[in-house]
Design a protein around this motif. Structure first.
Motif, PDB file in Angstrom:
ATOM      1  N   SER A   1      41.507  35.183  39.128  1.00  0.00           N
ATOM      2  CA  SER A   1      42.448  34.147  38.679  1.00  0.00           C
ATOM      3  C   SER A   1      42.942  33.272  39.838  1.00  0.00           C
ATOM      4  N   GLU A   2      42.712  33.723  41.080  1.00  0.00           N
ATOM      5  CA  GLU A   2      43.187  32.947  42.235  1.00  0.00           C
ATOM      6  C   GLU A   2      42.065  32.145  42.895  1.00  0.00           C
ATOM      7  N   ARG A   3      40.890  32.126  42.274  1.00  0.00           N
ATOM      8  CA  ARG A   3      39.733  31.574  42.981  1.00  0.00           C
ATOM      9  C   ARG A   3      39.109  30.337  42.343  1.00  0.00           C
TER      10      ARG A   3
END
Ligand code: GLU
Length: 306
Positions: free
Chosen positions: A77-79
């Motif tokens: 989700s952070e990429r």
């Protein structure tokens, strides 16, 4: 050095099927002197609350299957910015196009179905003109697909042996990005396994038919593909697939009833790695681990094993 990985989707607590996958990923890597990396597959962040990811990390440690890194784990989700770069490379090759088809249109299409039950995309939006795209985009945000070749992609699975699919015939152009901007699993998994330096992927046989798509993406993106090992599905004694909905076999409930060694030992027995369901730590199973001992067909869990 061998680098395996766990890639759980934290939409609930782990169940025995996920656990078997983690156990075999760990044994396969450790039996070669390797490491196991952890990536949380929470692309659809709304369906994957952090507390489940944290519970998975805790469950793995409790079982003696803690990952070797990275710390903190990779969270998909952070990429988005990383996936965007690789998506742009495919777009620059002219391989990406917008698709305006609705779910019901796709299901109504007379396209054949793949072995996993998905519809083979018939290419409805493949040849839209720029004017048609502009017109449709006024009414609806499109999803984005990648144009696959009429080519057979073959590979040898480390456990299940040779497998091949013709991407145009058996799969069709597949999604890279949803209309709401979330990148598709197929793209993210390839980018992440390559950038994390993963050399072997151990996962359920339900993902066997995704592998030709992924191998083709590796090729198009100039990335090094890992060795794949697909393991048979774990079924209950009546042949039903263990899903996250079977609460009695979630790690939460299993932890209340068994020691870690009892769980690992029974699972090892169910998949041919022990001749009896005696308690065992993962470390005890490394020396004798051999993929040849794991069945190639679905594994039925004996009725009273858990
Ligand atoms: N995140 C997927 C799952 O939990 C696994 C994907 C993969 O191993 O490639 O089923």
């Amino acid at each position: 050095m061998t680098a395996g990985r766990y890639a759980p989707s934290p939409s609930g607590r782990m169940h025995l099927g996920n656990l078997l996958c983690c156990l075999l990923a760990w044994l396969s890597a450790k039996s070669k002197g390797g490491q196991v990396l952890l990536r949380i597959e929470d692309l659809d962040a709304a369906r994957c609350p952090r507390r489940y990811a944290e519970a998975i990390v805790d469950d793995l440690a409790w079982l003696g299957l803690a990952a070797d890194g990275p710390q903190p784990p990779v969270y998909q989700s952070e990429r988005a910015a990383v996936y965007q770069q690789f998506y742009d490379r495919l777009a620059a090759k002219g391989l990406v196009y917008p698709c305006f088809c609705s779910r019901s249109q796709l299901h109504a299409a007379s396209a054949p179905h793949r072995s996993d039950g998905q519809v083979v995309y018939p290419g409805t939006c493949r040849g839209l003109t720029p004017e048609e795209i502009a017109e449709k985009a006024r009414r609806k945000a499109p999803a984005w697909r990648v144009r696959v070749p009429d080519e057979e992609i073959a590979f040898t699975d480390g456990h299940l042996g040779p497998y091949a699919e013709n991407l145009a015939r058996d799969c069709g152009d597949f999604y890279l990005r949803r209309a709401d901007g979330v990148f598709a699993y197929q793209l993210a998994v390839v980018v992440d396994d390559a950038l994390m330096g993963v050399t072997e992927v151990v996962r359920g046989a339900d993902l066997l038919s995704s592998t030709p798509r992924q191998l083709w993406l590796y090729r198009e993106l100039g990335l090094q593909a890992p060795q794949f090992y697909h393991l048979p599905l774990l079924l209950d004694h009546e042949g039903r697939r263990l899903s996250k909905r079977d609460g009695d076999q979630s790690l939460e409930n299993l932890r209340a009833r068994y020691t870690p060694q009892e769980i690992v030992g029974r699972l090892a027995f169910a998949c041919g790695l022990q001749d009896a369901p005696r308690p065992a730590a993962p470390q005890d199973l490394v020396g004798a681990f051999d993929w040849a001992r794991v069945p190639r067909h679905d594994i039925f869990l004996p009725e009273h094993l858990f």
